[in-house]
Design an enzyme around this catalytic site. Structure first.
Site, short mmCIF file in Angstrom:
data_model
loop_
_atom_site.label_atom_id
_atom_site.label_comp_id
_atom_site.label_asym_id
_atom_site.label_seq_id
_atom_site.Cartn_x
_atom_site.Cartn_y
_atom_site.Cartn_z
N LYS A 29 0.86 -1.19 0.00
CA LYS A 29 0.00 0.00 0.00
C LYS A 29 0.89 1.23 0.00
CE LYS A 29 -3.97 1.94 2.38
NZ LYS A 29 -4.77 1.91 3.61
N ASP A 89 -16.76 -0.18 -0.71
CA ASP A 89 -15.46 -0.68 -1.19
C ASP A 89 -14.53 -0.95 -0.01
OD1 ASP A 89 -15.71 2.25 -1.11
OD2 ASP A 89 -13.57 2.26 -1.54
P1 AMP Z 1 -10.15 4.87 0.49
O1 AMP Z 1 -10.65 6.18 0.96
O2 AMP Z 1 -8.84 4.50 1.10
O3 AMP Z 1 -11.16 3.79 0.63
O4 AMP Z 1 -9.84 5.04 -1.06
C1 AMP Z 1 -10.84 5.30 -2.00
C2 AMP Z 1 -10.28 5.21 -3.41
O5 AMP Z 1 -9.32 6.23 -3.65
C3 AMP Z 1 -9.59 3.88 -3.72
O6 AMP Z 1 -9.89 3.52 -5.04
C4 AMP Z 1 -8.13 4.23 -3.56
O7 AMP Z 1 -7.31 3.38 -4.30
C5 AMP Z 1 -8.08 5.66 -4.08
N1 AMP Z 1 -6.98 6.41 -3.50
C6 AMP Z 1 -6.88 6.85 -2.23
N2 AMP Z 1 -5.73 7.52 -2.05
C7 AMP Z 1 -5.06 7.52 -3.22
C8 AMP Z 1 -3.80 8.04 -3.66
N3 AMP Z 1 -2.97 8.72 -2.86
N4 AMP Z 1 -3.47 7.84 -4.95
C9 AMP Z 1 -4.28 7.16 -5.76
N5 AMP Z 1 -5.46 6.64 -5.42
C10 AMP Z 1 -5.86 6.81 -4.15
MG MG Z 2 -10.45 1.80 0.71
#
Ligand code: AMP
Ligand code: MG
Length: 492
Positions: free
Chosen positions: A110, A249
């Protein structure tokens, strides 16, 4: 022999499930921590993982033999709004390993660089969120809650640009799988019934193999996931854990807690408690967590409709019946857990007021969630407590004394001995949780000063949460008002 004994089943799925690509290298990786017991369990030599070679693998600078790195695609409801295209935007699945007991695990990096699903993001993670996830996910494991785990963490030597420049880091995360409700939603939205079928079989094989003989396998999957999520969210509630970003998700079909973004344990009990800075409406407040899990499971059910029955009406009725079981299963798991917390063999309808009044008193007097229950455990056998007590840290206030009398009267009707009751209460009421101000302290020391000692010390204190050690009292103590952390932030 390969350093990591990979056996990659997701990489053998059709190409519509992922994009194969390698992590993006970083400047100068350095080890933060290796989880030795977990490495051992996965058949990985912990010394190798901690060596420069292992560090390069965790950093994404080298792809180990046998890995088939990929970013998986999914969709999901974020704060109630459907997003048709998400995916591993800052994570890459290296591959899977099977432990000695035959259990399969994903190893994911990650913060390992951009992927086709990054949506403008940099695919990177600052050090702070890596520290938080390492500490809190491992604490959850020690508390006995199903969870993804931390295998290792490294700093990258690169800077990550957010509102300010922050040190970058990568976490090697382990999960029974990363299959999310959003993974099913993605294929359902694309009307790819074939893929849904393939995903259902894959998920059953991995997580619910006993259901492979079911007459209606998609229905069996739904029922099993409903049960596992009911039990998981009950565990969260019983510990005062607030996930903070319960998007579809971020809910796994295997029933492990995932996504330690803005999560936190509450100190003083407050049913409406919210920490996440982006959760303006309190959608994911503590008290809403069971209801949100139920809603998310309805999204899973809807995605499975085409597989449940050829007649739409029949399919909807089956899905509804399966999802409707959630509240009952949740209450059952929660009630059983609450009985253990209060040292009762069971909680009956007659005990409802006893439980509700306790929470009301805790709310009225802003009592610490963790220490209130832990102190009750001390008091279950005052003649000879089996462990050091938390009396120095927390004493039952006078306002609770009438309730304490009622609880003691109720205890009189139990048949087991006080010392057995106390042992059971100690096993249900931790002394140590990853308190937000301590997590923040560890993050600040690491990010601002490159000092990982607070991280290591906190990690060690959280390893045996049900055993109180007075020498570690600072980790069991609630924050003073000026130490309190009121908001938490996502890793992005
Ligand atoms: P999360 O809030 O962690 O559940 O992430 C939601 C979405 O945003 C997921 O598809 C992640 O892969 C994407 N995402 C979150 N942070 C980043 C980042 N720094 N760069 C690229 N994608 C991100
Ligand atoms: Mg997530």
């Amino acid at each position: 022999m390969n350093a990591i004994p990979f056996d990659n089943s997701y990489a053998r799925m059709p190409e519509t499930f992922y994009t194969k690509l390698s992590p993006t290298p970083v400047a100068a990786p350095e080890l933060i921590a290796v989880n030795r017991p977990l490495a051992q369990r996965l058949g990985i030599d912990a010394d190798w993982l901690a060596s420069p070679e292992g560090v390069h693998v965790v950093a994404g600078n080298a792809v180990p033999e046998g890995a088939e790195p990929l970013a998986s695609v999914y969709a999901g409801h974020q704060f109630g709004s459907y997003n048709p295209q998400l995916g591993d935007g800052r994570a890459i699945l290296l591959g899977e390993v099977v432990d000695g007991a035959g259990q399969r695990f994903d190893i994911q990096l990650k913060g390992s660089g951009p992927t086709p699903y990054s949506r403008g993001g940099d695919g990177r993670s600052p050090l702070g969120p890596v520290i938080r996830e390492y500490l809190v996910s491992e604490a959850m494991h020690a508390l006995g809650v199903p969870t993804t785990r931390a295998l290792a963490a490294v700093t990258t030597g690169d800077q990550v640009v957010r509102e300010q420049f922050l040190p970058g880091a990568v976490l090697a995360r382990v999960a029974s799988s990363h299959i999310r409700i959003g993974t099913f939603q993605y294929f359902a939205a694309n009307k790819n019934t074939q893929a849904l079928q393939t995903l259902t079989n894959h998920t059953l094989t991995r997580h619910y193999p006993e259901q492979l003989v079911a007459e209606n396998m998609p229905l069996a999957l739904l029922q099993a996931v409903v049960a596992r999520q009911a039990s998981l969210v009950a565990r969260w509630q019983l510990l005062g854990f607030i996930h903070g970003v319960m998007n579809t998700d971020n809910m796994l079909l295997c029933g492990e807690t995932i996504d330690y973004g803005p999560c936190a344990f509450m100190d003083a009990f407050q049913a409406g408690k919210v920490f996440s800075s982006i959760d303006q409406g309190g959608r994911y407040a503590y008290r809403n967590q069971p209801g949100i899990a139920h809603w998310n499971l309805a999204c899973l059910a809807q995605s499975l409709l085409p597989l449940l029955h050829e007649e739409q009406d029949e399919a909807v009725a089956m899905a509804q019946t399966a999802v409707d079981r959630f509240p009952e299963l949740f209450v059952q798991a929660h009630t059983e857990g609450m009985a253990a917390k209060l040292g009762l063999a069971e909680i009956t309808a007659d005990d409802t007021a006893l439980v509700e009044d306790l929470f009301q008193l805790m709310a009225d007097h802003q009592l610490d969630f963790t220490l209130t229950f832990r102190r009750l455990a001390d008091l279950a056998d005052e003649s000879s407590p089996r462990q050091a007590t938390v009396k120095e840290l927390f004493e039952i206030p006078d306002a609770l004394l009438p309730w304490l009398t009622r609880w003691r009267e109720r205890q009189q009707r139990e048949s087991n001995e006080p010392d057995d009751r106390q042992a059971r209460m100690y096993a249900a009421n931790p002394a140590f949780i990853p308190r937000n101000h301590r997590v923040q302290e560890a993050i600040a020391a690491a990010s601002d000063d490159g000092d990982f000692q607070p991280f290591s010390a906190l990690h060690a204190a959280l390893a045996t949460p049900y055993q109180f050690d007075p020498a570690l009292a600072r980790y069991a103590t609630p924050p003073r008002p000026e130490q309190e952390v009121r908001q938490t932030f996502c890793g992005t």
